[in-house]
Design a protein around this motif. Structure first.
Motif, PDB file in Angstrom:
ATOM      1  N   GLN A  36      24.147  64.484 -72.404  1.00 36.04           N
ATOM      2  CA  GLN A  36      22.755  64.448 -71.993  1.00 36.04           C
ATOM      3  C   GLN A  36      21.900  65.335 -72.899  1.00 36.04           C
ATOM      4  O   GLN A  36      22.331  66.394 -73.329  1.00 36.04           O
ATOM      5  N   ARG A  37      20.685  64.898 -73.129  1.00 32.57           N
ATOM      6  CA  ARG A  37      19.699  65.710 -73.834  1.00 32.57           C
ATOM      7  C   ARG A  37      18.614  66.040 -72.827  1.00 32.57           C
ATOM      8  O   ARG A  37      17.861  65.160 -72.433  1.00 32.57           O
ATOM      9  N   PRO A  38      18.507  67.284 -72.387  1.00 33.70           N
ATOM     10  CA  PRO A  38      17.469  67.637 -71.427  1.00 33.70           C
ATOM     11  C   PRO A  38      16.086  67.315 -71.988  1.00 33.70           C
ATOM     12  O   PRO A  38      15.772  67.658 -73.133  1.00 33.70           O
ATOM     13  N   LEU A  39      15.272  66.660 -71.215  1.00 34.04           N
ATOM     14  CA  LEU A  39      13.909  66.286 -71.606  1.00 34.04           C
ATOM     15  C   LEU A  39      12.986  67.454 -71.272  1.00 34.04           C
ATOM     16  O   LEU A  39      12.695  67.716 -70.101  1.00 34.04           O
ATOM     17  N   THR A  40      12.536  68.183 -72.269  1.00 34.31           N
ATOM     18  CA  THR A  40      11.791  69.420 -72.053  1.00 34.31           C
ATOM     19  C   THR A  40      10.471  69.235 -71.310  1.00 34.31           C
ATOM     20  O   THR A  40      10.110  70.108 -70.528  1.00 34.31           O
ATOM     21  N   PRO A  41       9.697  68.150 -71.500  1.00 39.69           N
ATOM     22  CA  PRO A  41       8.447  68.026 -70.750  1.00 39.69           C
ATOM     23  C   PRO A  41       8.643  67.925 -69.228  1.00 39.69           C
ATOM     24  O   PRO A  41       7.696  68.098 -68.477  1.00 39.69           O
ATOM     25  N   SER A  42       9.870  67.679 -68.794  1.00 42.24           N
ATOM     26  CA  SER A  42      10.120  67.598 -67.355  1.00 42.24           C
ATOM     27  C   SER A  42      10.680  68.905 -66.790  1.00 42.24           C
ATOM     28  O   SER A  42      11.000  68.985 -65.608  1.00 42.24           O
ATOM     29  N   LEU A  43      10.794  69.946 -67.628  1.00 42.19           N
ATOM     30  CA  LEU A  43      11.334  71.247 -67.207  1.00 42.19           C
ATOM     31  C   LEU A  43      10.308  72.345 -67.431  1.00 42.19           C
ATOM     32  O   LEU A  43       9.409  72.207 -68.257  1.00 42.19           O
ATOM     33  N   THR A  44      10.464  73.459 -66.719  1.00 43.69           N
ATOM     34  CA  THR A  44       9.606  74.615 -66.971  1.00 43.69           C
ATOM     35  C   THR A  44      10.127  75.356 -68.197  1.00 43.69           C
ATOM     36  O   THR A  44      11.277  75.185 -68.604  1.00 43.69           O
ATOM     37  N   CYS A  45       9.285  76.201 -68.754  1.00 44.21           N
ATOM     38  CA  CYS A  45       9.683  76.985 -69.928  1.00 44.21           C
ATOM     39  C   CYS A  45      10.862  77.894 -69.577  1.00 44.21           C
ATOM     40  O   CYS A  45      11.816  77.998 -70.344  1.00 44.21           O
ATOM     41  N   ALA A  46      10.821  78.505 -68.411  1.00 45.18           N
ATOM     42  CA  ALA A  46      11.913  79.396 -67.991  1.00 45.18           C
ATOM     43  C   ALA A  46      13.226  78.628 -67.875  1.00 45.18           C
ATOM     44  O   ALA A  46      14.285  79.142 -68.248  1.00 45.18           O
ATOM     45  N   ALA A  47      13.178  77.393 -67.391  1.00 47.09           N
ATOM     46  CA  ALA A  47      14.391  76.581 -67.256  1.00 47.09           C
ATOM     47  C   ALA A  47      14.966  76.225 -68.620  1.00 47.09           C
ATOM     48  O   ALA A  47      16.185  76.269 -68.823  1.00 47.09           O
TER      49      ALA A  47
END
Length: 113
Positions: A36-47
């Motif tokens: 999996q490649r985490p999709l950054t626009p769906s996560l918070t900066c801290a996450a």
């Protein structure tokens, strides 16, 4: 049917959730979480920062087709590459410092010889 499965695999797993199953000829294939490649626009900066710190390095996607490897430490880049800050778009920050990415060193005419 086999050709369709190959096209799906070639398209990448960025949009699939962790643990998703793909159908192939009536059977299901488990998609490993590490693909999996985490999709950054769906996560918070801290996450995003926590994920990079926990894994040491991770491939982050800023869109379904744009992704890069981000390292927790700048020393991960060696040989002909050097570390540069990696800023990723997140839910709460458009330029979240996620860690470091490796870039080609400038060996042009302005470098020390």
């Amino acid at each position: 049917m086999m050709r369709a499965a190959h096209l799906l695999l070639a398209a990448g797993f960025a949009a699939l959730p962790a643990g998703a199953a793909l159908a192939q000829g009536g059977a299901f294939i488990e998609v490993p979480a590490f693909t999996q490649r985490p999709l950054t626009p769906s996560l918070t900066c801290a996450a995003v920062r926590s994920l990079v710190a926990r894994r040491g390095h991770v491939v982050l996607a800023s869109s379904p087709t744009a992704y890069e490897t981000v390292h927790y430490e700048s020393g991960a880049c060696q040989n002909e590459v050097t570390a540069a800050p990696a800023f990723e778009p997140t839910l709460d920050e458009p330029y979240c410092f996620a860690g470091y990415r490796c870039v080609q060193r400038n060996n042009g005419e302005n470098s020390v010889r």
